[in-house]
Motif scaffolding. Structure first.
Motif, short mmCIF file in Angstrom:
data_model
loop_
_atom_site.label_atom_id
_atom_site.label_comp_id
_atom_site.label_asym_id
_atom_site.label_seq_id
_atom_site.Cartn_x
_atom_site.Cartn_y
_atom_site.Cartn_z
N HIS A 42 -6.12 4.46 -3.65
CA HIS A 42 -6.14 3.11 -3.78
C HIS A 42 -6.91 2.57 -2.70
CE1 HIS A 42 -5.27 -1.19 -3.61
NE2 HIS A 42 -4.66 -0.98 -4.92
N GLU A 43 -8.45 2.16 -3.47
CA GLU A 43 -9.32 1.64 -2.20
C GLU A 43 -8.75 0.77 -1.19
OE1 GLU A 43 -13.15 0.69 -4.30
OE2 GLU A 43 -13.97 0.17 -2.40
N GLY A 44 -8.10 -0.22 -1.82
CA GLY A 44 -7.57 -1.70 -0.99
C GLY A 44 -6.77 -0.90 0.00
N LEU A 45 -5.82 -0.33 0.01
CA LEU A 45 -4.96 0.55 0.74
C LEU A 45 -5.72 1.46 1.67
CD1 LEU A 45 -2.15 0.89 1.74
CD2 LEU A 45 -1.93 2.97 0.27
N HIS A 46 -6.84 2.19 1.38
CA HIS A 46 -7.51 3.05 2.28
C HIS A 46 -8.03 2.15 3.38
CE1 HIS A 46 -11.41 5.06 2.84
NE2 HIS A 46 -10.90 6.11 2.72
N ASN A 47 -8.91 0.97 2.88
CA ASN A 47 -9.52 0.30 3.78
C ASN A 47 -8.54 -0.18 4.92
OD1 ASN A 47 -11.87 0.91 2.51
ND2 ASN A 47 -11.93 -1.00 1.18
N ALA A 48 -7.34 -0.85 4.22
CA ALA A 48 -6.41 -1.43 5.17
C ALA A 48 -6.03 -0.51 6.30
CB ALA A 48 -5.18 -2.07 4.51
N MET A 49 -5.84 0.68 5.85
CA MET A 49 -5.34 1.93 6.74
C MET A 49 -6.43 2.10 7.68
SD MET A 49 -2.15 2.68 5.95
CE MET A 49 -1.79 4.26 6.60
N ILE A 50 -7.40 1.98 7.47
CA ILE A 50 -8.55 2.34 8.24
C ILE A 50 -8.70 1.33 9.23
CG2 ILE A 50 -11.10 2.35 8.52
CD1 ILE A 50 -11.19 4.33 6.17
N LEU A 52 -6.12 -0.40 10.21
CA LEU A 52 -4.79 -0.48 11.25
C LEU A 52 -4.92 0.79 12.14
CD1 LEU A 52 -1.66 -0.71 9.26
CD2 LEU A 52 -2.33 -1.90 11.14
N LEU A 53 -5.43 1.81 11.53
CA LEU A 53 -5.41 3.18 12.39
C LEU A 53 -6.57 3.93 12.65
CD1 LEU A 53 -2.62 3.79 10.07
CD2 LEU A 53 -2.51 4.75 12.58
N GLY A 54 -7.80 3.31 12.35
CA GLY A 54 -9.33 3.83 12.75
C GLY A 54 -9.57 4.86 11.77
N GLN A 77 6.41 -1.33 15.04
CA GLN A 77 5.51 -2.54 14.46
C GLN A 77 4.35 -1.81 13.71
OE1 GLN A 77 6.51 -5.47 15.35
NE2 GLN A 77 5.01 -6.27 13.85
N LEU A 78 3.70 -0.91 13.86
CA LEU A 78 3.00 -0.30 13.05
C LEU A 78 3.52 0.32 11.81
CD1 LEU A 78 0.11 0.67 13.00
CD2 LEU A 78 0.60 2.85 14.23
N LEU A 79 4.85 0.72 11.85
CA LEU A 79 5.59 1.35 10.67
C LEU A 79 5.74 0.04 9.82
CD1 LEU A 79 7.06 3.41 9.45
CD2 LEU A 79 9.01 2.97 10.67
N LEU A 80 6.02 -0.99 10.37
CA LEU A 80 6.37 -2.23 9.47
C LEU A 80 5.17 -2.69 8.79
CD1 LEU A 80 8.90 -4.42 11.91
CD2 LEU A 80 9.27 -3.16 9.74
N GLN A 81 3.93 -2.68 9.52
CA GLN A 81 2.67 -3.03 8.81
C GLN A 81 2.31 -1.92 7.86
OE1 GLN A 81 0.36 -2.89 12.74
NE2 GLN A 81 -0.43 -4.90 12.19
N VAL A 82 2.68 -0.85 8.08
CA VAL A 82 2.08 0.09 6.97
C VAL A 82 3.11 -0.04 5.97
CG1 VAL A 82 1.84 2.64 6.51
CG2 VAL A 82 1.21 1.95 8.57
N HIS A 87 4.49 -1.15 0.32
CA HIS A 87 5.57 -1.41 -0.65
C HIS A 87 5.17 -2.45 -2.01
CE1 HIS A 87 8.76 -1.19 2.39
NE2 HIS A 87 8.11 0.27 2.09
N PRO A 88 4.31 -3.50 -1.97
CA PRO A 88 4.13 -3.94 -3.15
C PRO A 88 3.35 -2.99 -4.32
CG PRO A 88 3.37 -5.34 -1.29
CD PRO A 88 3.69 -3.96 -0.85
#
Ligand code: ATP
Length: 194
Positions: A42-50, A52-54, A77-82, A87-88
């Motif tokens: 999932h491209e959007g998730l991939h970008n969001a993870m980068i 958040l985490l580099g 906090q990071l776990l909640l963000q991920v 989830h959606p």
């Protein structure tokens, strides 16, 4: 279609019990596996993870699950963000998957079914419990990891007591009580509700 949710802490036996439900003809949605796939596809998730985490959280386009686990299970906090990111997406995949199933009911298996709020969307819920020492032993043996890694994960999840208090059914997987009769009894009770 009736939706059943199945949860339990790490090493409680979720996958083991899910396989029994599958042999009874019940399709099982393995949410934790779906999340792992979504990180890579999932491209959007991939970008969001980068964000958040580099960028080093991906190598050759593949999420580094061990590094991710090491980061999120020591930073709530990071776990909640991920979780808020995933989830959606998982819910959407689950709804589409459910629409394609042809069975009396479907099973949604997830380690954090209750914590994530997905349990509230299920018609029935099942909690699998097992003594913590057993769970630690099982996971150390299965994943060849340390006791510390398992206890860190346990600390990030609800306790058996918290899950049992919310669940409609409880399965005890303590290697003393037989699993099969417990699963069949619950399966029959769910069928009776349909
Ligand atoms: P995770 O949260 O890590 O995905 P899980 O809850 O899905 O774990 P399983 O993978 O089903 O747990 O079980 C953990 C390990 O314990 C597995 O290697 C499994 O074969 C073993 N195990 C589970 N239940 C039993 C049992 N009743 N008797 C013997 N071994 C068991």
């Amino acid at each position: 279609m009736l939706k059943a949710g199945l949860s339990g802490g790490i090493g409680s036996g979720k996958t083991t019990v899910s396989k029994v439900f599958q042999t009874l003809g019940i399709p099982v949605f393995y949410a934790d596996q779906v999340v792992k796939e979504l990180y890579n596809t999932h491209e959007g998730l991939h970008n969001a993870m980068i964000n958040l985490l580099g960028p080093s959280i991906y190598v050759d386009g593949k999420i580094q699950i061990k590094e991710l686990a090491a980061s999120v299970f020591k930073d709530k906090q990071l776990l909640l963000q991920v979780n808020a990111l995933t989830h959606p997406l998982v819910e959407e995949v689950f709804d589409n998957w459910t629409a394609q199933q042809n069975a009396p009911y479907v099973m949604h298996e997830a380690a954090i079914l209750f914590e994530s709020g997905i349990a509230a969307k299920m018609d029935v819920t099942i909690s699998i419990t097992a003594p913590e020492v057993l769970r630690i032993q099982r996971v150390m043996q299965r994943d060849l990891c340390t006791e510390e890694q398992v206890t860190l994960r346990i600390a990030s999840q609800w306790s058996d007591e918290q899950r049992n208090a919310k669940a409609g059914f409880v399965i005890i997987n303590d290697e003393k009580r037989a699993l099969l009769p417990q699963v069949i009894a619950i399966h029959e009770k769910i069928l009776n509700r349909i």
